[in-house]
Design a protein around this motif. Structure first.
Motif, PDB file in Angstrom:
ATOM      1  N   MET A 195       4.955   2.464  12.410  1.00  0.00           N
ATOM      2  CA  MET A 195       4.379   1.137  12.572  1.00  0.00           C
ATOM      3  C   MET A 195       3.078   0.981  11.782  1.00  0.00           C
ATOM      4  O   MET A 195       2.285   0.078  12.038  1.00  0.00           O
ATOM      5  CB  MET A 195       4.146   0.869  14.052  1.00  0.00           C
ATOM      6  CG  MET A 195       5.480   0.653  14.747  1.00  0.00           C
ATOM      7  SD  MET A 195       5.376   0.663  16.513  1.00  0.00           S
ATOM      8  CE  MET A 195       7.066   1.135  16.908  1.00  0.00           C
ATOM      9  N   LEU A 202      13.179  25.595  20.585  1.00  0.00           N
ATOM     10  CA  LEU A 202      11.736  25.383  20.751  1.00  0.00           C
ATOM     11  C   LEU A 202      10.861  26.144  19.766  1.00  0.00           C
ATOM     12  O   LEU A 202       9.651  26.188  19.944  1.00  0.00           O
ATOM     13  CB  LEU A 202      11.297  25.749  22.192  1.00  0.00           C
ATOM     14  CG  LEU A 202      11.847  24.860  23.294  1.00  0.00           C
ATOM     15  CD1 LEU A 202      11.449  25.409  24.653  1.00  0.00           C
ATOM     16  CD2 LEU A 202      11.346  23.433  23.142  1.00  0.00           C
ATOM     17  N   VAL A 231      19.523  13.587  16.982  1.00  0.00           N
ATOM     18  CA  VAL A 231      20.416  13.084  18.033  1.00  0.00           C
ATOM     19  C   VAL A 231      20.666  11.588  17.851  1.00  0.00           C
ATOM     20  O   VAL A 231      19.829  10.865  17.311  1.00  0.00           O
ATOM     21  CB  VAL A 231      19.853  13.305  19.462  1.00  0.00           C
ATOM     22  CG1 VAL A 231      19.697  14.777  19.772  1.00  0.00           C
ATOM     23  CG2 VAL A 231      18.524  12.583  19.655  1.00  0.00           C
ATOM     24  N   GLU A 258      16.159  22.809  19.419  1.00  0.00           N
ATOM     25  CA  GLU A 258      16.828  23.255  20.645  1.00  0.00           C
ATOM     26  C   GLU A 258      16.227  24.553  21.194  1.00  0.00           C
ATOM     27  O   GLU A 258      16.061  24.721  22.391  1.00  0.00           O
ATOM     28  CB  GLU A 258      18.308  23.465  20.324  1.00  0.00           C
ATOM     29  CG  GLU A 258      19.208  23.538  21.507  1.00  0.00           C
ATOM     30  CD  GLU A 258      20.650  23.592  21.053  1.00  0.00           C
ATOM     31  OE1 GLU A 258      21.482  22.992  21.743  1.00  0.00           O
ATOM     32  OE2 GLU A 258      20.952  24.218  20.023  1.00  0.00           O
ATOM     33  N   GLY A 316      19.257   6.778  15.175  1.00  0.00           N
ATOM     34  CA  GLY A 316      19.076   8.091  15.787  1.00  0.00           C
ATOM     35  C   GLY A 316      17.615   8.444  15.960  1.00  0.00           C
ATOM     36  O   GLY A 316      16.718   7.638  15.696  1.00  0.00           O
ATOM     37  N   ALA A 317      17.381   9.671  16.400  1.00  0.00           N
ATOM     38  CA  ALA A 317      16.019  10.139  16.668  1.00  0.00           C
ATOM     39  C   ALA A 317      15.999  11.658  16.559  1.00  0.00           C
ATOM     40  O   ALA A 317      17.046  12.311  16.553  1.00  0.00           O
ATOM     41  CB  ALA A 317      15.578   9.710  18.062  1.00  0.00           C
ATOM     42  N   MET A 318      14.772  12.186  16.445  1.00  0.00           N
ATOM     43  CA  MET A 318      14.620  13.638  16.345  1.00  0.00           C
ATOM     44  C   MET A 318      13.973  14.169  17.610  1.00  0.00           C
ATOM     45  O   MET A 318      12.978  13.621  18.093  1.00  0.00           O
ATOM     46  CB  MET A 318      13.740  13.986  15.153  1.00  0.00           C
ATOM     47  CG  MET A 318      14.402  14.843  14.119  1.00  0.00           C
ATOM     48  SD  MET A 318      15.768  14.041  13.294  1.00  0.00           S
ATOM     49  CE  MET A 318      14.870  12.758  12.445  1.00  0.00           C
ATOM     50  N   LEU A 319      14.539  15.269  18.121  1.00  0.00           N
ATOM     51  CA  LEU A 319      13.962  15.938  19.283  1.00  0.00           C
ATOM     52  C   LEU A 319      13.399  17.283  18.849  1.00  0.00           C
ATOM     53  O   LEU A 319      13.686  17.771  17.761  1.00  0.00           O
ATOM     54  CB  LEU A 319      15.049  16.191  20.336  1.00  0.00           C
ATOM     55  CG  LEU A 319      15.677  14.980  21.017  1.00  0.00           C
ATOM     56  CD1 LEU A 319      16.828  15.443  21.893  1.00  0.00           C
ATOM     57  CD2 LEU A 319      14.637  14.255  21.852  1.00  0.00           C
ATOM     58  N   ARG A 320      12.628  17.888  19.769  1.00  0.00           N
ATOM     59  CA  ARG A 320      12.161  19.263  19.582  1.00  0.00           C
ATOM     60  C   ARG A 320      13.371  20.158  19.291  1.00  0.00           C
ATOM     61  O   ARG A 320      14.440  19.959  19.867  1.00  0.00           O
ATOM     62  CB  ARG A 320      11.479  19.687  20.893  1.00  0.00           C
ATOM     63  CG  ARG A 320      10.694  20.985  20.940  1.00  0.00           C
ATOM     64  CD  ARG A 320       9.601  21.121  19.951  1.00  0.00           C
ATOM     65  NE  ARG A 320       8.636  20.046  19.787  1.00  0.00           N
ATOM     66  CZ  ARG A 320       7.369  20.101  20.186  1.00  0.00           C
ATOM     67  NH1 ARG A 320       6.934  21.136  20.864  1.00  0.00           N
ATOM     68  NH2 ARG A 320       6.540  19.130  19.933  1.00  0.00           N
ATOM     69  N   LEU A 369       2.349  11.058  20.340  1.00  0.00           N
ATOM     70  CA  LEU A 369       3.347  10.179  20.958  1.00  0.00           C
ATOM     71  C   LEU A 369       4.758  10.714  20.710  1.00  0.00           C
ATOM     72  O   LEU A 369       5.373  11.223  21.616  1.00  0.00           O
ATOM     73  CB  LEU A 369       3.191   8.743  20.459  1.00  0.00           C
ATOM     74  CG  LEU A 369       3.914   7.665  21.229  1.00  0.00           C
ATOM     75  CD1 LEU A 369       3.505   7.654  22.697  1.00  0.00           C
ATOM     76  CD2 LEU A 369       3.660   6.297  20.599  1.00  0.00           C
ATOM     77  N   ARG A 370       5.263  10.581  19.501  1.00  0.00           N
ATOM     78  CA  ARG A 370       6.523  11.204  19.067  1.00  0.00           C
ATOM     79  C   ARG A 370       6.385  11.397  17.559  1.00  0.00           C
ATOM     80  O   ARG A 370       5.674  10.648  16.905  1.00  0.00           O
ATOM     81  CB  ARG A 370       7.736  10.283  19.308  1.00  0.00           C
ATOM     82  CG  ARG A 370       8.069   9.976  20.745  1.00  0.00           C
ATOM     83  CD  ARG A 370       9.248   8.989  20.814  1.00  0.00           C
ATOM     84  NE  ARG A 370       9.010   7.769  20.077  1.00  0.00           N
ATOM     85  CZ  ARG A 370       8.315   6.726  20.529  1.00  0.00           C
ATOM     86  NH1 ARG A 370       7.788   6.757  21.730  1.00  0.00           N
ATOM     87  NH2 ARG A 370       8.136   5.656  19.778  1.00  0.00           N
ATOM     88  N   GLU A 381      12.045   6.048  13.334  1.00  0.00           N
ATOM     89  CA  GLU A 381      11.149   5.288  14.216  1.00  0.00           C
ATOM     90  C   GLU A 381      10.965   3.852  13.710  1.00  0.00           C
ATOM     91  O   GLU A 381      10.709   2.947  14.486  1.00  0.00           O
ATOM     92  CB  GLU A 381       9.799   5.995  14.351  1.00  0.00           C
ATOM     93  CG  GLU A 381       9.845   7.241  15.244  1.00  0.00           C
ATOM     94  CD  GLU A 381       9.900   6.903  16.731  1.00  0.00           C
ATOM     95  OE1 GLU A 381       9.672   5.737  17.104  1.00  0.00           O
ATOM     96  OE2 GLU A 381      10.171   7.826  17.537  1.00  0.00           O
TER      97      GLU A 381
END
Lengths: 223, 83
Positions: free
Chosen positions: A64, A107, A147, A105, A99-103, A56-57, A93
């Motif tokens: 949860m 990759l 981010v 930059e 904020g959140a974490m992305l892949r 999912l992420r 989460e």
């Protein structure tokens, strides 16, 4: 002092986190993702890894997990909580940190010894450091690009809640070189690099990471 | 039985390096005329019963709490006809 280390299915660094607690002089307590409570511990570490396969992420399903309701309640009550790498993603989460974490930059998975600057030495997990002190600990992740919207970033900066910043080349595209943040109260800290892998000169690049664990133990001794 | 589809996409202002990498690969393979690529997720949710307004509202709640992260993603919920 009893410090809980949560094991989710897919956690990798729970044993190193427990060992870091022991090296610092604390008693690690094993917590399981399906536990309904945190067994009366004084603090909790959410370790690195790929909880629930990061499906999912990263950190989304772990955020949860049953044990997290207890961790969130305890954190809101002031209990120190440290999220390392995947644990940082879990804290975001679970809405304990913004904020959140992305892949990354670029990759690519990054694995290297990373220089960081301690930007806030007044949190539960950083009081053993000097303000502005530079430390070197391992960094290893693929979803490490932090981010948040501009307003949140400005707020974090204004309130001194950027706890760590990358020094030198930004390894993953994180906005404003942010490596770790804290909540307003300073008891919840999340960061992508791994202090628990830098507590012993035999296995780590430095012992710079030990201060996280001595900080929280020292803080509790004086509480 | 009804099927509800949830599409999750990164918000437009969030950089999508995976989409960019896919775009690069398409160009390399000779698929011309592609201006940009954004990568998202699609969830197909089979309901036990009909897609009543209450059931769809429940899927929207799931979409906003677990299936998407509102910090970085937007979602769209739609009921698929004739399953």
């Amino acid at each position: 002092m009893r410090i809980g280390v949560v094991t989710f299915p897919g956690s990798l660094d729970d044993h190193d986190a427990a060992r870091a607690v022991r090296v610092a002089g604390g008693d690690p307590v094993v917590l399981w993702h399906a536990d309904a409570d945190v067994r009366g511990v004084d603090a909790v570490v959410l370790p690195g890894g790929f909880s629930y396969g990061d499906y999912l992420r990263a950190g989304a399903i772990a955020g949860m997990a049953p044990v997290m309701s207890a961790v969130v309640d305890a954190a809101r009550g002031g209990m120190p909580v440290l999220g390392i790498c995947n644990g940082f993603q879990v804290l975001c989460e679970a809405h304990l940190l913004p904020g959140a974490m992305l892949r990354n930059e670029h990759l690519r998975f990054v694995c290297r010894d990373q220089r960081l600057r301690v930007e806030n030495a007044a949190t539960s997990w950083t009081s053993a450091y000097g303000q502005g002190q530079e430390i070197v600990v391992p960094l290893k992740n693929i979803d490490g690009c932090y981010v948040a919207d501009e307003r949140t970033l400005d707020e974090l900066e204004a309130e001194g809640r950027v706890a760590f910043r990358y020094v030198g080349e930004n390894p993953n595209g994180s906005l404003r070189d942010i490596a770790g943040i804290t909540n307003a109260r300073g008891n919840v800290v999340g960061l992508m690099p791994h202090p628990e892998h830098a507590v012993d000169a035999l296995t780590g690049p430095t012992t710079d990471g030990l201060g996280f664990f001595t900080s929280v133990l020292e803080g509790m001794a004086h509480a | 039985m009804a099927r509800v589809v949830v599409d999750v996409m990164l918000k437009p202002e969030i950089l999508d390096p995976q989409g960019k990498a896919v775009h690069g690969a398409l160009t390399r393979l000779g698929f011309d005329g592609v201006a940009s690529v954004r990568q998202g997720k699609r969830f197909e949710i089979e309901l036990d019963g009909e897609a009543t307004p209450e059931a769809v509202a429940e899927v929207e709640r799931a979409a906003s709490t677990l299936l998407s992260n509102p910090v970085i993603e937007d979602f769209v919920v739609r009921v698929e006809a004739g399953v």
